[in-house]
Design a protein around this motif. Structure first.
Motif, PDB file in Angstrom:
ATOM      1  N   ILE A 107       0.894  -1.162   0.000  1.00 53.10           N
ATOM      2  CA  ILE A 107       0.000   0.000   0.000  1.00 53.10           C
ATOM      3  C   ILE A 107       0.926   1.204   0.000  1.00 53.10           C
ATOM      4  CG2 ILE A 107      -1.920   1.169   1.105  1.00 53.10           C
ATOM      5  CD1 ILE A 107      -2.539  -1.474   2.569  1.00 53.10           C
ATOM      6  N   GLY A 108       1.043   1.838  -1.181  1.00 47.03           N
ATOM      7  CA  GLY A 108       2.105   2.807  -1.333  1.00 47.03           C
ATOM      8  C   GLY A 108       1.739   4.157  -1.889  1.00 47.03           C
ATOM      9  N   ASP A 109       2.682   5.019  -1.751  1.00 48.35           N
ATOM     10  CA  ASP A 109       2.637   6.416  -2.145  1.00 48.35           C
ATOM     11  C   ASP A 109       2.976   6.571  -3.635  1.00 48.35           C
ATOM     12  OD1 ASP A 109       4.357   8.962  -2.574  1.00 48.35           O
ATOM     13  OD2 ASP A 109       3.370   9.362  -0.668  1.00 48.35           O
ATOM     14  N   ILE A 130      -1.899   1.653  -4.900  1.00 45.70           N
ATOM     15  CA  ILE A 130      -0.883   2.685  -5.095  1.00 45.70           C
ATOM     16  C   ILE A 130      -1.505   4.035  -5.433  1.00 45.70           C
ATOM     17  CG2 ILE A 130       1.168   3.327  -6.432  1.00 45.70           C
ATOM     18  CD1 ILE A 130       1.561   0.727  -4.862  1.00 45.70           C
ATOM     19  N   GLY A 131      -1.055   5.085  -4.759  1.00 45.22           N
ATOM     20  CA  GLY A 131      -1.350   6.456  -5.146  1.00 45.22           C
ATOM     21  C   GLY A 131      -2.519   7.102  -4.439  1.00 45.22           C
ATOM     22  N   ASP A 132      -2.918   8.236  -5.000  1.00 47.97           N
ATOM     23  CA  ASP A 132      -3.967   9.080  -4.433  1.00 47.97           C
ATOM     24  C   ASP A 132      -5.330   8.515  -4.803  1.00 47.97           C
ATOM     25  OD1 ASP A 132      -5.321  11.160  -3.256  1.00 47.97           O
ATOM     26  OD2 ASP A 132      -4.972  12.559  -4.909  1.00 47.97           O
ATOM     27  N   LEU A 133      -5.816   7.581  -4.018  1.00 51.33           N
ATOM     28  CA  LEU A 133      -7.098   6.955  -4.298  1.00 51.33           C
ATOM     29  C   LEU A 133      -7.806   6.629  -3.000  1.00 51.33           C
ATOM     30  CD1 LEU A 133      -6.852   3.591  -3.754  1.00 51.33           C
ATOM     31  CD2 LEU A 133      -5.404   3.836  -5.749  1.00 51.33           C
ATOM     32  N   GLU A 134      -9.082   6.331  -3.137  1.00 53.34           N
ATOM     33  CA  GLU A 134      -9.889   5.980  -1.968  1.00 53.34           C
ATOM     34  C   GLU A 134     -10.509   4.609  -2.199  1.00 53.34           C
ATOM     35  OE1 GLU A 134     -13.525   7.808   0.678  1.00 53.34           O
ATOM     36  OE2 GLU A 134     -12.161   9.136  -0.414  1.00 53.34           O
TER      37      GLU A 134
END
Length: 174
Positions: A107-109, A130-134
């Motif tokens: 679970i990453g940036d 990964i990333g900007d998600l919900e």
């Protein structure tokens, strides 16, 4: 300590749902339980401005369980690590309650943004978020799925890139 108890009660419930009635001692001795305990100690230290001690627990988890969970990663009660090997979680990740992780989950940036996780989630072995998600509540992410976009409530996410799986009407349980 309350979160550790909640984590173990949730793990016991998972075993029970799989048909195994196990004691709390068995849960404490199960694979992944030491990773849960060390994570909770690390978070306690981080919350009480004991950064060096938090870093020690992060290092200890990597050494003993082969998993890396950033000291800023926050999960509510009922956080269950079934098999810790290969789990990597960025320090900025925020998650709700009753989240279950299998081995090899990342679970990453991405570009400074990390996922936000709802409650009552299952993340299968080898899955990547990964990333900007919900990820909304009640989501299941299948083994080896790669989630790079948000998941709606109740979705089952499968594949690379992960997409919501929809059952055909004939497959719906009666």
């Amino acid at each position: 300590m309350e979160n550790i108890k909640a984590d173990f009660r949730r793990k016991q419930e998972i075993f029970r749902l799989d048909g195994a009635s196990v004691s709390m001692l068995r849960i404490v001795m199960a694979d992944g339980s030491s990773a849960n305990i060390i994570y909770r100690w690390m978070r306690w230290c981080a919350n009480h401005n004991l950064g060096l001690l938090a870093y020690f627990f992060q290092w200890l988890n990597k050494l003993l369980n082969a998993c890396v969970i950033g000291s800023g990663a926050e999960f509510g009660p009922g956080f269950v690590i079934m098999h810790p090997v290969g789990i990597v979680i960025n320090s900025k990740v925020k998650g709700g309650s009753n989240i279950t992780l299998e081995s090899g989950v990342v679970i990453g940036d991405e570009k400074g943004k990390s996922p936000r996780l709802g409650s009552n989630l299952f993340v299968g072995a080898g899955a990547k978020i990964i990333g900007d998600l919900e990820v909304a509540d009640q989501v299941k992410i299948g083994a080896n799925a790669v989630l790079t976009k948000s998941a709606e409530e109740g979705a089952t996410m499968l594949g690379i890139p992960a997409k919501a799986y929809r059952r055909k009407p004939a497959e719906v349980e009666q």
